[in-house]
Scaffold this active site. Sequence first.
Site, PDB file in Angstrom:
ATOM      1  N   ASP A 179      -2.452   0.711   7.967  1.00 33.29           N
ATOM      2  CA  ASP A 179      -2.916   0.399   6.610  1.00 33.29           C
ATOM      3  C   ASP A 179      -4.170   1.209   6.242  1.00 33.29           C
ATOM      4  O   ASP A 179      -4.674   1.990   7.059  1.00 33.29           O
ATOM      5  CB  ASP A 179      -3.162  -1.120   6.507  1.00 33.29           C
ATOM      6  CG  ASP A 179      -2.686  -1.681   5.178  1.00 33.29           C
ATOM      7  OD1 ASP A 179      -2.741  -0.951   4.170  1.00 33.29           O
ATOM      8  OD2 ASP A 179      -2.269  -2.853   5.142  1.00 33.29           O
ATOM      9  N   ARG A 230       4.191   4.824   2.750  1.00 33.85           N
ATOM     10  CA  ARG A 230       4.280   3.947   1.575  1.00 33.85           C
ATOM     11  C   ARG A 230       3.971   4.757   0.332  1.00 33.85           C
ATOM     12  O   ARG A 230       2.975   5.463   0.266  1.00 33.85           O
ATOM     13  CB  ARG A 230       3.305   2.791   1.712  1.00 33.85           C
ATOM     14  CG  ARG A 230       3.913   1.568   2.369  1.00 33.85           C
ATOM     15  CD  ARG A 230       4.796   0.777   1.433  1.00 33.85           C
ATOM     16  NE  ARG A 230       3.982   0.181   0.392  1.00 33.85           N
ATOM     17  CZ  ARG A 230       3.195  -0.868   0.608  1.00 33.85           C
ATOM     18  NH1 ARG A 230       3.148  -1.460   1.776  1.00 33.85           N
ATOM     19  NH2 ARG A 230       2.456  -1.341  -0.366  1.00 33.85           N
ATOM     20  N   ASP A 234       1.746  -2.884  -2.995  1.00 39.57           N
ATOM     21  CA  ASP A 234       2.573  -3.916  -2.352  1.00 39.57           C
ATOM     22  C   ASP A 234       3.673  -4.425  -3.284  1.00 39.57           C
ATOM     23  O   ASP A 234       3.468  -4.609  -4.481  1.00 39.57           O
ATOM     24  CB  ASP A 234       1.709  -5.112  -1.932  1.00 39.57           C
ATOM     25  CG  ASP A 234       0.916  -4.824  -0.656  1.00 39.57           C
ATOM     26  OD1 ASP A 234       0.963  -3.680  -0.158  1.00 39.57           O
ATOM     27  OD2 ASP A 234       0.250  -5.757  -0.176  1.00 39.57           O
TER      28      ASP A 234
END
Length: 416
Positions: A179, A230, A234
């Site tokens: 992350d 990613r 989210d």
Amino acid sequence: MENDNGVCNMMIMLELNHCMPSPALSPASPCREMFVTLSISFLVLGGAIGLDNGLGKTPPMGWNSWNHFNCTITEKIVRATVTAIIEKGLDKHGYKYVNLDNCWAASSRASDGTIQPNPTTFPDMKGLIDFVHSKGLKFGLYSDAGYYTCGKRQPGSLGYETKDANTYAEWEVDYLKYDNCETDGSKPEVRYPVMRDALNKTGRPIFYSLCETGKDNVSLWGPKVGNSWRTTRDIGDYWDKMISRADVNADLWPYAGPGGWNDPDMLEVGNGNMTFEEYKTHFSLWCLMKAPLLIGCDITKMSDDTFKILTNDHVIAVNQDPLGIQGNRTKQDGTNEIWQVPMKDGTRVALAFNRGDSASDITIQWTDIGFPNSASVNVYDLWDDKKMIGKFTGSVTAKAIPSHGVAMYQVEPVST
Ligand SMILES: *[C@@H]1O[C@H](CO)[C@@H](O)[C@H](O)[C@H]1NC(C)=O
Ligand SMILES: *[C@@H]1O[C@H](CO)[C@@H](O)[C@H](O)[C@H]1NC(C)=O
Ligand SMILES: *[C@@H]1O[C@H](CO)[C@@H](O)[C@H](O)[C@H]1NC(C)=O
Ligand SMILES: *[C@@H]1O[C@H](CO)[C@@H](O)[C@H](O)[C@H]1NC(C)=O
């Protein structure tokens, strides 16, 4: 240029497999056109191979704790999930990774700096990992390219990359989601390669999943750093959130390929806030876009509908196709859309998607999916057990697609 040669060889094989027994290819034959279109796509995609660790030749499949359990995750829940994966046979459909997200570690490192599991919720991490492996599954962990993970839940790996990579390798971890919270403010393209190199030095192939939410055009540099990256913020278990993530990810189709995938975030199928049709659409889009398929619901309490969606092998085969091209949207007509993806066997998969609020017929023209209108094709319905609908020339119309629903057809050229 080795890649390009490989690509050309593969394309010639493809041509032979699927255009025989028609003799020499006439310039106008559907196969010729298909060959040319596909070859061009390949050349464009030739440089888009991901991290060189032998992993992720097709998008990863498995489960991750976050979307359903967030910080309530425990070793007990993970063990129950593993048991359910095996009992329900999800592993037989390809779901192999069992991945922890944030909140597995203690709030501080050991005195020698080693990351340590939360002693209350994960009293026996190595035992858990061995249990996962004993079932033929793979195990993933989560960390962060900053001083703490998101929400400051646990220490991050910034400055501890080598130490953490060595710990993961010692525990026999197979996957790392990384992350981008609580950083030192430097660019992610500076911090992410440090963990890549640390993982590489352990000698253990560990799938490296970048989670930096699409900043700094990650699709441009992600392929050199990770096995997936990613591309979005989210996801959430809501139609608007899910579909907006798909929209962002869609345009990035040229950057994905075997070894490295665009990641529009994990699946929400089965979490309860979308309808059956919406979850089917979510799964169809993720499969067509070659997204990682990480189940995000409580597998121990999965409904029959959820099971039916997540285990449709015909739709999963689109995701796992070895050609590894990310599908894209080729037509938008109001709320009616056509998406397509070429498959290794020379077929194409067409997705007719109704974004609107009421049912709609959608016509798929062959030219929307890269075939000439003159082509005769067999059409198979992937959501109806790949039943053949018929043989068509020029187009096929999917009737009464429900609001927020899809028809997903595999289209196979036939010689006439
Ligand atoms: C976290 O997960 C628990 C268990 O599924 C759920 O009850 C809770 O609502 C979740 N919290 C958030 C903020 O999503
Ligand atoms: C490390 O990187 C080298 C060079 O890219 C690659 O050949 C090797 O397979 C990698 N090893 C691991 C364990 O990822
Ligand atoms: C991303 O790419 C676009 C188009 O190439 C460019 O305009 C933009 O500045 C880039 N953004 C970043 C943060 O690099
Ligand atoms: C969609 O992808 C195909 C390759 O699969 C490519 O030829 C085509 O140009 C793309 N279309 C759009 C609109 O991006």
